[in-house]
Design an enzyme around this catalytic site. Structure first.
Site, PDB file in Angstrom:
ATOM      1  N   HIS A 245      98.875  75.429  75.782  1.00  0.00           N
ATOM      2  CA  HIS A 245     100.184  75.854  76.305  1.00  0.00           C
ATOM      3  C   HIS A 245     101.329  75.300  75.453  1.00  0.00           C
ATOM      4  CE1 HIS A 245      98.059  76.145  80.481  1.00  0.00           C
ATOM      5  NE2 HIS A 245      97.653  77.072  79.634  1.00  0.00           N
TER       6      HIS A 245
ATOM      7  N   HIS B 241      99.104  85.324  81.286  1.00  0.00           N
ATOM      8  CA  HIS B 241      98.720  83.950  80.956  1.00  0.00           C
ATOM      9  C   HIS B 241      97.579  83.923  79.948  1.00  0.00           C
ATOM     10  CE1 HIS B 241      98.381  79.658  81.206  1.00  0.00           C
ATOM     11  NE2 HIS B 241      97.078  79.836  81.211  1.00  0.00           N
TER      12      HIS B 241
ATOM     13  N   ASP C 226      97.549  81.932  76.433  1.00  0.00           N
ATOM     14  CA  ASP C 226      96.458  81.069  75.963  1.00  0.00           C
ATOM     15  C   ASP C 226      96.018  81.457  74.553  1.00  0.00           C
ATOM     16  OD1 ASP C 226      96.161  79.347  78.122  1.00  0.00           O
ATOM     17  OD2 ASP C 226      94.534  80.480  79.038  1.00  0.00           O
TER      18      ASP C 226
ATOM     19  N   HIS D 122      89.001  80.887  75.804  1.00  0.00           N
ATOM     20  CA  HIS D 122      89.165  79.924  74.709  1.00  0.00           C
ATOM     21  C   HIS D 122      87.987  79.943  73.728  1.00  0.00           C
ATOM     22  CE1 HIS D 122      92.673  78.372  76.713  1.00  0.00           C
ATOM     23  NE2 HIS D 122      91.979  78.132  77.807  1.00  0.00           N
TER      24      HIS D 122
END
Length: 297
Positions: A83, A240, A244, A267
């Site tokens: 973030h 969001h 990321d 991720h």
């Protein structure tokens, strides 16, 4: 494009503190100015008697379970960097030392907005060195089951993302937008991390989500969001995930001129894509614009 052609660091230190979403540890952070070509380097000030510097690079990402963790050869790690990294790249911070006295970046409110606010207060300073961009020349794609992430040639940075969840609160959501500093502020920066209530106990049994609360995470139970304030945007979830991805891409050390596409990506896939790009030098090149500007003056 004038300012964008040159590297930037902070004008003054940006300081903040808070708990890590997974460790629950209270950590103080100072993002400090750094010399040209330093990149983003994390420094664990609580680690003494060894190498406490952890630079950002594709190969320093050591873990991607529910967040991006970087580490050095001495085994020193910094967790949940994405973030802040998204805020740094989209505000145009090329060089900074991120000093922290714990193992994990504070989660703040679960978005990039608190980081943008402290970085704005610190201000930026232009440096006498050209900013390097990573220009995507050929498509690089990673597919793992139903998950996909790709970088494709484009004239500017674009982000497209799609998620599909069985939960009726989320369902199928998609975004596709040109992305620069203003667009990030307007469209993505305030979108928070999210999770399902039934997963929290499982995560805590694994030693994760110890600092997760309704103050820093959108929590879904059944067919509703249990946060009293509800959602900031109807499609906050996919936004969001795009946030990321932007943070995860910045471990490459330079902003991207190209199009990112993510489908059910997280991720782990983002980092596989970063490593795949780094392993294919013919698929990208560094470009700068400072010399052309100097000649035009």
């Amino acid at each position: 494009m004038t300012a964008d052609a040159f590297q930037h660091t902070l004008r003054a230190p940006a300081t903040f503190a808070g708990v890590g979403v997974h460790t629950g540890a209270y950590t103080r952070v100072a993002v400090r100015p750094a010399a040209p070509d330093t990149g983003i380097v994390f420094v664990r000030t609580d680690v003494t008697g060894g190498d406490n510097r952890v630079p950002c690079a594709p190969e320093t990402v050591v873990k991607t379970q529910l967040g991006t963790v970087i580490g050095n050869e001495a085994g020193v790690t910094v967790a949940t960097i994405e973030h802040l990294m998204a805020a740094l790249v989209m505000l145009g911070v090329d060089n900074a030392l991120v000093e922290l006295d714990g193992p994990e970046m504070p989660i703040m409110d679960g978005s990039s907005l608190p980081f943008i606010r402290v970085l704005d207060r610190a201000g930026l300073r232009m440096q006498d060195a050209p900013r390097r961009y990573i220009e995507i020349l050929e498509t690089v794609e990673v597919v793992e089951g139903d998950k996909r992430a790709a970088l494709k040639p484009a004239d500017s940075f674009e982000v497209a993302f799609e998620i599909r969840f069985e939960s009726p609160v989320i369902g199928t959501q998609a975004i596709d937008m040109a992305m620069d500093g203003q667009a990030f502020r307007d469209e993505l920066a305030d979108c928070r991390t999210f999770g399902f209530l039934h997963e929290v106990e499982q995560l805590r049994s694994l030693g994760l989500a110890r600092g997760g609360t309704l103050e820093n995470c959108v929590v879904i139970e059944g067919d509703r969001v249990i946060n009293p304030e509800g959602l900031r945007r109807p499609d906050e979830f996919v936004r969001h995930k795009a946030l990321d991805a932007i943070g995860d891409l910045y471990v490459l050390g330079a902003p991207i001129l190209g199009r990112f596409e993510g489908e059910l990506a997280g991720h782990a896939i983002n980092n596989l894509l970063v490593r795949a790009l780094a392993a294919r030098p013919e698929a990208w090149r560094y470009v700068t614009f400072a010399e052309a500007l100097r000649q035009a003056v």
